[in-house]
Scaffold this motif. Structure first.
Motif, mmCIF file in Angstrom:
data_model
loop_
_atom_site.group_PDB
_atom_site.id
_atom_site.type_symbol
_atom_site.label_atom_id
_atom_site.label_comp_id
_atom_site.label_asym_id
_atom_site.label_seq_id
_atom_site.Cartn_x
_atom_site.Cartn_y
_atom_site.Cartn_z
ATOM 1 N N GLN A 2 1.291 -1.185 0.164
ATOM 2 C CA GLN A 2 0.161 0.321 0.198
ATOM 3 C C GLN A 2 0.985 0.915 0.277
ATOM 4 N N HIS A 3 0.792 2.123 -0.555
ATOM 5 C CA HIS A 3 0.774 3.600 -0.104
ATOM 6 C C HIS A 3 1.136 4.431 1.318
ATOM 7 N N SER A 4 2.190 4.060 1.465
ATOM 8 C CA SER A 4 2.703 4.916 2.722
ATOM 9 C C SER A 4 1.735 5.032 3.868
ATOM 10 N N ALA A 5 0.917 6.807 3.340
ATOM 11 C CA ALA A 5 -0.352 7.290 4.377
ATOM 12 C C ALA A 5 -1.146 6.371 3.963
ATOM 13 N N LYS A 6 -1.305 5.424 2.932
ATOM 14 C CA LYS A 6 -2.743 4.560 3.204
ATOM 15 C C LYS A 6 -2.431 4.260 4.505
ATOM 16 N N ARG A 7 -1.360 3.293 4.664
ATOM 17 C CA ARG A 7 -0.430 2.168 5.240
ATOM 18 C C ARG A 7 -1.081 2.725 6.489
ATOM 19 N N LEU A 8 -1.098 3.544 6.834
ATOM 20 C CA LEU A 8 -0.595 4.103 8.532
ATOM 21 C C LEU A 8 -2.206 4.503 9.260
ATOM 22 N N ASN A 9 -3.130 4.120 8.052
ATOM 23 C CA ASN A 9 -4.806 4.121 9.104
ATOM 24 C C ASN A 9 -5.263 2.467 8.400
ATOM 25 N N ILE A 10 -4.649 1.933 8.501
ATOM 26 C CA ILE A 10 -4.883 0.255 8.393
ATOM 27 C C ILE A 10 -4.573 -0.619 9.783
ATOM 28 N N ILE A 266 21.561 3.238 13.187
ATOM 29 C CA ILE A 266 21.555 2.284 11.683
ATOM 30 C C ILE A 266 20.695 2.644 10.529
ATOM 31 N N ASP A 267 21.774 2.288 9.404
ATOM 32 C CA ASP A 267 21.453 2.851 8.802
ATOM 33 C C ASP A 267 20.097 2.692 8.154
ATOM 34 N N ILE A 268 19.552 3.572 6.562
ATOM 35 C CA ILE A 268 18.063 3.968 6.861
ATOM 36 C C ILE A 268 17.616 3.067 5.130
ATOM 37 N N SER A 269 17.261 2.386 5.004
ATOM 38 C CA SER A 269 16.578 1.331 3.782
ATOM 39 C C SER A 269 15.416 1.369 3.786
ATOM 40 N N SER A 270 15.144 0.317 2.726
ATOM 41 C CA SER A 270 14.442 0.001 2.649
ATOM 42 C C SER A 270 14.244 -1.553 3.290
ATOM 43 N N ASN A 271 15.351 -1.677 3.310
ATOM 44 C CA ASN A 271 15.355 -3.082 3.967
ATOM 45 C C ASN A 271 15.373 -3.156 5.475
ATOM 46 N N LEU A 272 14.621 -2.210 6.149
ATOM 47 C CA LEU A 272 14.640 -2.096 7.757
ATOM 48 C C LEU A 272 13.274 -2.630 8.219
ATOM 49 N N LYS A 273 13.226 -3.565 9.388
ATOM 50 C CA LYS A 273 11.933 -3.835 10.308
ATOM 51 C C LYS A 273 12.171 -3.158 11.019
ATOM 52 N N LEU A 274 11.095 -2.415 11.574
ATOM 53 C CA LEU A 274 10.975 -2.039 12.370
ATOM 54 C C LEU A 274 9.059 -2.274 13.362
ATOM 55 N N TYR A 275 9.386 -1.858 14.414
ATOM 56 C CA TYR A 275 8.030 -1.719 15.996
ATOM 57 C C TYR A 275 7.185 -1.008 14.735
ATOM 58 N N ALA A 276 5.730 -1.233 15.198
ATOM 59 C CA ALA A 276 4.673 -0.857 14.995
ATOM 60 C C ALA A 276 4.996 0.013 13.202
ATOM 61 N N SER A 277 4.644 1.163 13.150
ATOM 62 C CA SER A 277 4.161 2.116 11.781
ATOM 63 C C SER A 277 5.491 3.090 11.987
#
Ligand code: RP5
Length: 293
Positions: A2-10, A266-277
């Motif tokens: 999903q688009h990120s802004a949309k993801r935050l409301n799901i 931590i280096d920022i990249s799309s590989n990150l897996k993080l808590y919550a949103s």
């Protein structure tokens, strides 16, 4: 995806979406966990009518009514959608409904009623300080991604003791506390272990950080897809980016404290897996700083 802004409301992290992949409500450090009944993508919005059988769960920790928790049954004169004495019961999402005396999650169903591990009925407000710097090469130049040639950002991440996930060192706003104070306090507690400092040391660090924390960029304000959310209690946050362009952290050593087991750049990249949103917030920072993602 999903688009990120949309993801935050799901709901992704606070809902079981698939019977073959049940999400469990982890209760602190011990091994007990409550399974969330499945609520499919088709049925999670409140206006969809379907047979819904949520589990009622509020942690014994919350039922013991520590100072940070609401009464077991909300008081009849609770000021929902308002400042209630010192407690901010307003939502960044707008007006939320009160159904049978209890606030209703503005995003949708979670499979659980009650408060789970959250202290407040309705919104539980937090603040997330995203402290960044450019990743540097040994020759003093900014490190770039080899393919896109975009500069690489790093952020201060903590590993949460409760779920073991990496996260922004955010935390709950104390009643009546200004968000600017929460942002700095939580960063100092979790990433600098200020709770073990003397008053004098704490003051020194506060002064060192004051310029950085006075120049933040608001990244997000709203609902958090936090694994603790229920139909009646949920997390909301204000996330700010504090970017260190002055080399301030060359003289400040990170030191994990309070709810944080470890702390690291931590280096920022799309590989990150993080808590919550939190991944969505970090992506917004990378975009706004035109950094590699
Ligand atoms: C998340 O929970 C917020 O984004 C914030 O990072 C955090 C606050 O809760 P605690 O870390 O205090 O448990 O939803």
């Amino acid at each position: 995806m999903q688009h990120s802004a949309k993801r935050l409301n799901i709901h992704y992290k606070c809902r079981s979406r698939d019977p073959n992949n049940i999400s469990y409500y982890q209760i602190g450090d011990n091994e007990t966990a409550v399974a969330r009944p499945v609520v499919s993508d088709e049925n999670y919005l409140w206006d969809k009518t379907h047979q819904y059988k949520p589990i009622d769960y509020t942690s014994p920790i919350v039922l013991q009514q520590p100072t940070w928790a609401d009464p077991i049954i909300p008081k009849a004169d609770t000021k929902w959608n308002d400042i209630d004495h010192d407690i901010d019961r307003r939502s960044h999402m707008g007006h939320y409904e009160i159904i049978n005396g209890l606030p209703r999650n503005p995003v949708g169903r979670t499979g659980l009623v009650g408060r789970g591990l959250l202290g407040k009925w309705g919104p539980n407000h937090a603040a997330d300080p995203i402290v960044t710097r450019w990743k540097m090469n040994t020759d003093g130049t900014i490190s770039q991604d080899k393919n896109t040639l975009k500069p690489i950002l790093q952020f201060v991440a903590i590993q949460r003791k409760d779920t073991g996930e990496w996260a922004i060192p955010g935390g709950m706003c104390d009643p009546g506390e200004k968000v600017s104070i929460t942002l700095k306090r939580e960063f100092m507690e979790e990433a600098l272990n200020s709770l073990s400092m003397s008053d004098e040391q704490r003051k020194q660090f506060q002064d060192k950080l004051s310029n950085l924390f006075n120049n933040g960029l608001e990244i997000y304000r709203g609902y958090v897809d936090d694994p603790r959310n229920t139909d009646n209690a949920w997390m909301e946050t204000i996330a700010f980016n504090f970017h260190d362009d002055s080399g301030l952290f060359k003289s400040i050593e990170l030191n994990a404290g309070d709810d944080a087991g470890h702390v690291e750049w931590i280096d920022i990249s799309s590989n990150l897996k993080l808590y919550a949103s939190h991944r969505d917030f970090i992506k917004k920072v990378a975009n706004s700083r035109k950094a590699y993602w």
